[in-house]
Design a protein around this motif. Structure first.
Motif, PDB file in Angstrom:
ATOM      1  N   ASP A 322      24.477  11.921 -17.173  1.00  0.00           N
ATOM      2  CA  ASP A 322      24.754  12.275 -15.777  1.00  0.00           C
ATOM      3  C   ASP A 322      24.835  11.021 -14.902  1.00  0.00           C
ATOM      4  O   ASP A 322      25.669  10.939 -13.991  1.00  0.00           O
ATOM      5  CB  ASP A 322      23.679  13.214 -15.237  1.00  0.00           C
ATOM      6  N   ASP A 323      23.950  10.056 -15.158  1.00  0.00           N
ATOM      7  CA  ASP A 323      24.008   8.783 -14.418  1.00  0.00           C
ATOM      8  C   ASP A 323      25.341   8.086 -14.677  1.00  0.00           C
ATOM      9  O   ASP A 323      25.993   7.592 -13.746  1.00  0.00           O
ATOM     10  CB  ASP A 323      22.873   7.846 -14.856  1.00  0.00           C
ATOM     11  N   VAL A 324      25.734   8.051 -15.942  1.00  0.00           N
ATOM     12  CA  VAL A 324      26.993   7.395 -16.313  1.00  0.00           C
ATOM     13  C   VAL A 324      28.166   8.050 -15.594  1.00  0.00           C
ATOM     14  O   VAL A 324      29.055   7.358 -15.059  1.00  0.00           O
ATOM     15  CB  VAL A 324      27.184   7.430 -17.840  1.00  0.00           C
ATOM     16  N   SER A 325      28.189   9.351 -15.547  1.00  0.00           N
ATOM     17  CA  SER A 325      29.272  10.066 -14.864  1.00  0.00           C
ATOM     18  C   SER A 325      29.286   9.756 -13.375  1.00  0.00           C
ATOM     19  O   SER A 325      30.362   9.531 -12.783  1.00  0.00           O
ATOM     20  CB  SER A 325      29.116  11.576 -15.071  1.00  0.00           C
ATOM     21  N   ALA A 326      28.103   9.745 -12.752  1.00  0.00           N
ATOM     22  CA  ALA A 326      28.023   9.452 -11.321  1.00  0.00           C
ATOM     23  C   ALA A 326      28.455   8.021 -11.033  1.00  0.00           C
ATOM     24  O   ALA A 326      29.208   7.768 -10.081  1.00  0.00           O
ATOM     25  CB  ALA A 326      26.599   9.686 -10.819  1.00  0.00           C
ATOM     26  N   GLY A 353      29.609   4.913 -23.718  1.00  0.00           N
ATOM     27  CA  GLY A 353      29.732   6.025 -22.785  1.00  0.00           C
ATOM     28  C   GLY A 353      30.347   5.614 -21.465  1.00  0.00           C
ATOM     29  O   GLY A 353      31.151   6.351 -20.884  1.00  0.00           O
ATOM     30  N   ILE A 354      29.989   4.432 -20.978  1.00  0.00           N
ATOM     31  CA  ILE A 354      30.541   3.948 -19.710  1.00  0.00           C
ATOM     32  C   ILE A 354      32.043   3.701 -19.839  1.00  0.00           C
ATOM     33  O   ILE A 354      32.831   4.088 -18.967  1.00  0.00           O
ATOM     34  CB  ILE A 354      29.812   2.662 -19.266  1.00  0.00           C
ATOM     35  N   LEU A 355      32.450   3.073 -20.942  1.00  0.00           N
ATOM     36  CA  LEU A 355      33.876   2.820 -21.152  1.00  0.00           C
ATOM     37  C   LEU A 355      34.650   4.130 -21.278  1.00  0.00           C
ATOM     38  O   LEU A 355      35.739   4.280 -20.694  1.00  0.00           O
ATOM     39  CB  LEU A 355      34.068   1.974 -22.410  1.00  0.00           C
ATOM     40  N   ASP A 356      34.096   5.090 -22.008  1.00  0.00           N
ATOM     41  CA  ASP A 356      34.783   6.370 -22.193  1.00  0.00           C
ATOM     42  C   ASP A 356      34.880   7.158 -20.897  1.00  0.00           C
ATOM     43  O   ASP A 356      35.789   7.991 -20.732  1.00  0.00           O
ATOM     44  CB  ASP A 356      34.063   7.203 -23.251  1.00  0.00           C
ATOM     45  N   ALA A 357      33.947   6.908 -19.965  1.00  0.00           N
ATOM     46  CA  ALA A 357      33.966   7.593 -18.667  1.00  0.00           C
ATOM     47  C   ALA A 357      34.803   6.846 -17.638  1.00  0.00           C
ATOM     48  O   ALA A 357      34.828   7.231 -16.468  1.00  0.00           O
ATOM     49  CB  ALA A 357      32.537   7.748 -18.148  1.00  0.00           C
ATOM     50  N   ASN A 358      35.484   5.771 -18.089  1.00  0.00           N
ATOM     51  CA  ASN A 358      36.275   4.918 -17.182  1.00  0.00           C
ATOM     52  C   ASN A 358      35.402   4.289 -16.103  1.00  0.00           C
ATOM     53  O   ASN A 358      35.828   4.102 -14.966  1.00  0.00           O
ATOM     54  CB  ASN A 358      37.428   5.709 -16.545  1.00  0.00           C
ATOM     55  N   GLY A 359      34.177   3.945 -16.485  1.00  0.00           N
ATOM     56  CA  GLY A 359      33.281   3.233 -15.587  1.00  0.00           C
ATOM     57  C   GLY A 359      33.470   1.733 -15.712  1.00  0.00           C
ATOM     58  O   GLY A 359      34.295   1.249 -16.487  1.00  0.00           O
ATOM     59  N   LYS A 360      32.689   0.993 -14.954  1.00  0.00           N
ATOM     60  CA  LYS A 360      32.759  -0.469 -14.974  1.00  0.00           C
ATOM     61  C   LYS A 360      31.522  -1.019 -15.685  1.00  0.00           C
ATOM     62  O   LYS A 360      30.403  -0.710 -15.317  1.00  0.00           O
ATOM     63  CB  LYS A 360      32.816  -1.030 -13.547  1.00  0.00           C
ATOM     64  N   VAL A 361      31.756  -1.856 -16.691  1.00  0.00           N
ATOM     65  CA  VAL A 361      30.647  -2.485 -17.390  1.00  0.00           C
ATOM     66  C   VAL A 361      31.041  -3.903 -17.781  1.00  0.00           C
ATOM     67  O   VAL A 361      32.142  -4.143 -18.274  1.00  0.00           O
ATOM     68  CB  VAL A 361      30.206  -1.666 -18.631  1.00  0.00           C
ATOM     69  N   GLY A 362      30.153  -4.849 -17.476  1.00  0.00           N
ATOM     70  CA  GLY A 362      30.363  -6.250 -17.818  1.00  0.00           C
ATOM     71  C   GLY A 362      29.186  -6.766 -18.613  1.00  0.00           C
ATOM     72  O   GLY A 362      28.310  -6.009 -19.039  1.00  0.00           O
TER      73      GLY A 362
END
Length: 465
Positions: A322-326, A353-362
């Motif tokens: 849920d955090d990842v989605s938000a 999970g972050i990449l699959d949710a189209n989130g930003k991760v560095g």
């Protein structure tokens, strides 16, 4: 990049801090005399033209240009003008003021580090068998003694190691500001080394904000004073122009709810000022957040007013789906620090999970007190392995990890001018030797680029451009 750094083995800097005196490596770093300001002097932008040709293999990380064998790059000032095969160099670009033959080099974009604590360079190997807050307590006595020159030389050590390991852009989270320490000390180091720099002027002002462990008075700041200095740092140093060598972010650690909101409000008044803090680093943080605020990571960010695209957090090892989605919805970034998190037994950031949710991760190295190597390529390799450790060999590919360490980190910092090699991008490049034992046994340099990390891992005998 800007100015280059130098190691002077005979003349020593003026030493003021006890920690600096105790560190021979720090004493060998040339301390450039202050001229116009405590923060040193910005270098003039590079001028002239440069042609890199006959590049054995170029990994542009750009979808259009891809990987190119026998490649060439034409640079004007500090900006890439042309990329392609050496044989296809336009006639008008075949002559430059400086030409380099890179026929025994693999070239990749400069790595981007989006989480560090550079003041920790003189306090390594503390709390080596502790989890997060036990380690933190072990470090505190030394951090309380830090002086301005300690921090300046510590930052210079950290930046030098980052550059030597292929990193050309870095953030910093300076939430420890005891005694006479200012962000200016880190900025001075960045200007001397020549690294592209985006430090967070952060603060600590609430002594009971660490689970069960009060913060020492020496590290606490008055809220009004901290906000005043944050504003000063933005107005004096923040340069939001494309290809900027210095941008300022704001940070809050172990602070009151009011301070988090005040920092976010201050950042909103200036273009391009990012927000940075630690969230969901370990189970103890999650438990504390639930008890104190009645919520998890995403709820915490929303409650503090930090649920916006100019914010990025460090670690996120305990983020829930849920955090990842938000976070993906808000485009709040995450800085994964695999070596430090493994050392402190924090957990594993859900990068897949972050990449699959189209989130930003560095990717970040974190501070040297919990990751003694300061090598972002090491973190890149470990990030790959950790995402596979659950049993999925496709949890994270080597190429995906490199993208996280370049374009992913750049997005966290709000930058679109670094992280790939293409016309119009900053000329932040790293060249790796291929005539070394590290490349022995590889089928081809094309294969090396495709699997980047195994090929470039721990190349201590490398030489860069």
């Amino acid at each position: 990049m800007g100015q280059s750094f130098s190691i002077e083995r005979q003349s020593k800097p003026e030493i003021s801090g006890r920690l600096t005196k105790a560190c021979p490596s720090a004493q060998r770093i040339t301390a450039t005399p202050l001229r116009t300001s405590r923060a040193g002097n910005p270098a003039p932008p590079p001028s002239g033209t440069m042609l890199l040709k006959n590049i054995q293999m170029l990994a542009t990380l750009d979808d259009e240009y891809g990987d190119i064998a026998d490649a060439a790059i034409y640079i004007k000032g500090n900006v890439i003008q042309w990329v392609g095969k050496t044989r296809d160099i336009p006639k008008e670009l075949r002559v430059a003021e400086s030409t380099l033959d890179l026929s025994d080099r693999i070239v990749i974009p400069g790595l981007v580090c989006c989480h560090h604590h550079m003041y920790q360079g003189l306090t390594r190997l503390r709390g080596t068998n502790e989890s997060l807050y036990g380690w933190w307590e072990a470090c505190l006595p030394a951090w309380c003694e830090l002086k301005a020159e300690d921090v300046h030389l510590s930052c210079k050590l950290e930046m030098t190691q980052l550059v030597m390991n292929g990193c050309t852009t870095s953030s910093d989270d300076q939430y420890v500001n005891p005694n006479d320490v200012k962000l200016d000390d880190a900025i001075r180091a960045a200007r001397e080394v020549g690294i592209r720099f985006q430090p967070a002027r952060a603060t600590t002002n609430k002594g009971d904000a660490v689970p069960g462990r009060p913060c020492p008075p020496a590290l606490l700041e008055d809220e009004a004073d901290a906000l005043k200095d944050m504003r000063r740092c933005i107005e004096e140093f923040h340069d939001d122009k494309r290809y900027s060598m210095l941008k300022i972010a704001l940070g809050a650690e172990f602070n009151s709810e009011k301070m988090f909101k005040d920092v976010a409000e201050l950042a909103s008044k200036y273009k391009g000022v990012q927000l940075h803090t630690h969230v969901a680093e370990n189970p103890e943080w999650t438990k504390f957040c639930q008890e104190k605020f009645g919520t998890g990571a995403a709820g915490f960010m929303e409650k503090m007013g930090w649920n916006k695209s100019n914010a990025w957090i460090a670690h996120g090892c305990q983020l829930t789906p849920d955090d990842v989605s938000a976070f993906a919805k808000w485009q709040v970034g995450v800085a994964h620090c695999p070596c430090s998190n493994s050392r402190l037994a924090d957990g594993i950031c859900p990068v897949r999970g972050i990449l699959d949710a189209n989130g930003k991760v560095g990717l970040g190295v974190d501070g040297s007190s919990s990751n003694e190597t300061v090598n972002l390529m090491d973190d890149c390799r470990i990030a790959t392995y950790l995402q596979r450790s659950g049993g999925n060999p496709k949890g994270l590919s080597a190429r995906e990890a490199l993208l996280v360490a370049t374009q992913g980190s750049a997005k966290n910092l709000g930058r679109d001018d670094v992280g790939m090699i293409a016309p119009g991008m900053a000329a932040d490049l790293v060249a790796w030797r291929t005539d070394t034992l590290t490349f022995a046994g590889l089928p081809s340099c094309s294969e090396a680029v495709s699997n980047t990390l195994p090929a470039l891992d721990c190349m201590l005998d490398r030489a860069g451009v």
